[in-house]
Design an enzyme around this catalytic site. Structure first.
Site, short mmCIF file in Angstrom:
data_model
loop_
_atom_site.label_atom_id
_atom_site.label_comp_id
_atom_site.label_asym_id
_atom_site.label_seq_id
_atom_site.Cartn_x
_atom_site.Cartn_y
_atom_site.Cartn_z
N LYS A 251 -13.84 -57.28 53.46
CA LYS A 251 -12.84 -58.71 52.92
C LYS A 251 -13.13 -58.83 51.54
CE LYS A 251 -14.60 -60.14 56.45
NZ LYS A 251 -15.51 -60.63 57.65
N LYS B 143 -30.53 -57.63 41.62
CA LYS B 143 -29.21 -58.08 40.80
C LYS B 143 -29.27 -59.07 39.50
CE LYS B 143 -26.03 -56.18 44.12
NZ LYS B 143 -25.66 -56.94 45.65
N LYS C 260 -15.34 -48.56 50.92
CA LYS C 260 -15.15 -49.03 52.39
C LYS C 260 -14.36 -50.20 52.53
CE LYS C 260 -18.73 -51.10 55.38
NZ LYS C 260 -19.73 -51.82 55.55
P1 ADP Z 1 -17.13 -57.44 55.39
O1 ADP Z 1 -17.87 -56.24 54.45
O2 ADP Z 1 -15.60 -57.21 55.42
O3 ADP Z 1 -17.36 -58.74 54.95
P2 ADP Z 1 -19.02 -57.87 57.41
O4 ADP Z 1 -20.13 -57.45 56.51
O5 ADP Z 1 -18.73 -58.93 57.93
O6 ADP Z 1 -17.59 -57.10 56.82
O7 ADP Z 1 -19.11 -56.72 58.66
C1 ADP Z 1 -19.23 -57.18 60.09
C2 ADP Z 1 -19.13 -56.02 61.09
O8 ADP Z 1 -18.19 -55.12 60.69
C3 ADP Z 1 -20.59 -55.14 60.74
O9 ADP Z 1 -21.14 -54.82 61.86
C4 ADP Z 1 -19.96 -54.11 59.90
O10 ADP Z 1 -20.78 -52.93 60.19
C5 ADP Z 1 -18.73 -53.77 60.48
N1 ADP Z 1 -17.67 -53.20 59.23
C6 ADP Z 1 -17.30 -53.97 58.13
N2 ADP Z 1 -16.45 -53.26 57.26
C7 ADP Z 1 -16.47 -52.03 57.97
C8 ADP Z 1 -15.93 -50.95 57.92
N3 ADP Z 1 -15.04 -50.68 56.51
N4 ADP Z 1 -15.97 -49.62 58.55
C9 ADP Z 1 -16.68 -49.92 59.55
N5 ADP Z 1 -17.24 -50.83 60.15
C10 ADP Z 1 -17.17 -52.20 59.31
#
Ligand code: ADP
Ligand code: TRP
Length: 335
Positions: free
Chosen positions: A201, A118, A198
């Site tokens: 946050k 990136k 998806k």
């Molecule tokens: P974010 O993308 O909101 O920062 P994280 O990367 O902290 O979320 O994800 C924490 C956990 O939640 C991971 O195990 C991830 O696979 C799951 N997760 C995050 N967003 C989703 C989603 N939209 N659908 C299913 N699982 C998710």
């Protein structure tokens, strides 16, 4: 009797809030695994140092993530739930593992490679990110974990842990356990309130589980619905209305959702009505967790006690492994 498998997974406290994607994509399964084997879960606060650089923010995240997971149903009597930095021995194991880790392997890791691709310069990438997989391997190997439930993005890291265990054992004898990745199956990838990407946050397209009702209502009201539908009596396509996908997750009466879908297709139900139903079901579905969280927030002594007891149990397991590791590599002179 067959020995129970040992599961382990870490949760990075990169934010204080949790959304329904986190719950249905990860947390729900962690809670279920408590009954399937010997489960170890921890709040990976050393890992969060890589992205959270503000002291108050990190403290707040750690505490909230810990409380949120308890609220969702991690039971300290059923699993070992602790904070990574309460067992600093993990960094000793990381230090030892550094010596069986090829530089080339680290350079091929996604987290680092993605940054470079990136356009980030090597000057701007710190060693915390570069070494991230070695610390994660230390987490896994310190507790002799066998099964590591993670999302697709963490699969490579678990494979690295396996490779490092193999290299260590090859050099020093069979001390470490080679872990296996468990990719979440049958878990929903929850689409964001924008109906496109998806839920995440960082994209701001989420519905929080523990926010106040007003915030949740606003998040639900902002959900994207079928854009072709101008008036409530225009026929709509439920697949273009993301609210239905959330109702599938939280509304207990599946027949009613099916019926709503049919009415939506015929232009017999308005978007606001569906969103109001979602709000009600959502609050009902998470009522127990929200209540439990409120109680824990008001009883921080109890939370501290759970954290300390978890740390003690984890330390016991960790000490045993590190003793074997020290002995096998030759660090135990005069012992
Ligand atoms: P974010 O993308 O909101 O920062 P994280 O990367 O902290 O979320 O994800 C924490 C956990 O939640 C991971 O195990 C991830 O696979 C799951 N997760 C995050 N967003 C989703 C989603 N939209 N659908 C299913 N699982 C998710
Ligand atoms: N890196 C993982 C994540 O961001 C969290 C984590 C740290 C982890 N150590 C671990 C997961 C060990 C499984 C095993 O999701």
């Amino acid at each position: 009797m067959k020995k129970k498998k040992r599961f382990l997974s870490g949760i990075t406290p990169s934010a204080a809030d949790l959304h329904i994607g986190n719950y249905f994509g990860a947390v729900k399964q962690h809670v279920e695994f408590q009954d399937k084997g010997e489960a170890f879960y921890f709040v990976a606060d050393y890992h969060a140092l890589n992205t959270v650089h503000n002291k108050e923010e990190l403290e707040n995240n750690i505490l909230n993530v810990f409380i949120n997971f308890l609220a969702f149903g991690l039971d300290p009597d059923k699993c070992i739930f602790f904070r990574q930095s309460d067992v600093p021995i993990v960094t000793e194991l990381q230090c030892i593992l550094n010596n069986v880790t090829p530089l080339g392997l680290m350079k091929r890791c996604h987290a680092y490679k993605d940054k470079l691709e990136k356009g980030a310069s090597e000057e701007s990438i710190n060693m915390g990110l570069f070494n991230y997989p070695i610390l994660m391997a230390a987490d896994i190997l310190l507790y002799k974990s066998e099964v590591i439930p993670v999302g697709e993005d963490q699969k490579q890291h678990v494979e690295i842990a396996k490779e490092l265990a193999r290299r260590f054992n090859h050099r020093y004898g069979k001390v470490l356990v080679e872990p296996a990745v468990y990719l979440k199956k049958d878990v929903a990838v929850v689409v964001g309130t924008d109906g496109e990407r998806k839920m995440s946050k960082s994209l701001g397209n989420y519905i929080s589980v523990f926010a106040d009702e007003k915030t949740i209502e606003e998040q639900i009201m902002s959900c994207v619905t079928d854009p072709a539908r101008v008036h409530p009596d225009d026929p709509g396509s439920p697949d273009k209305n993301v609210v239905f996908s959330y109702l599938d997750l939280v509304h207990r009466d599946k027949g009613e959702v099916q019926d709503l879908r049919e009415r939506y297709k015929r232009g017999k139900v308005g978007d606001v009505e569906i969103k109001k139903l979602l709000l009600k079901s959502f609050l009902g579905y998470f009522a127990e967790a929200r209540e439990r969280r409120k109680r824990l927030k008001n009883d921080l002594d109890k939370v501290r006690d759970i954290m300390h007891r978890g740390a003690e149990k984890a330390r016991k397991v960790a000490k045993k492994t590190i003793e074997e590791v020290r002995e096998s590599v030759g660090l135990n002179v005069f012992k």
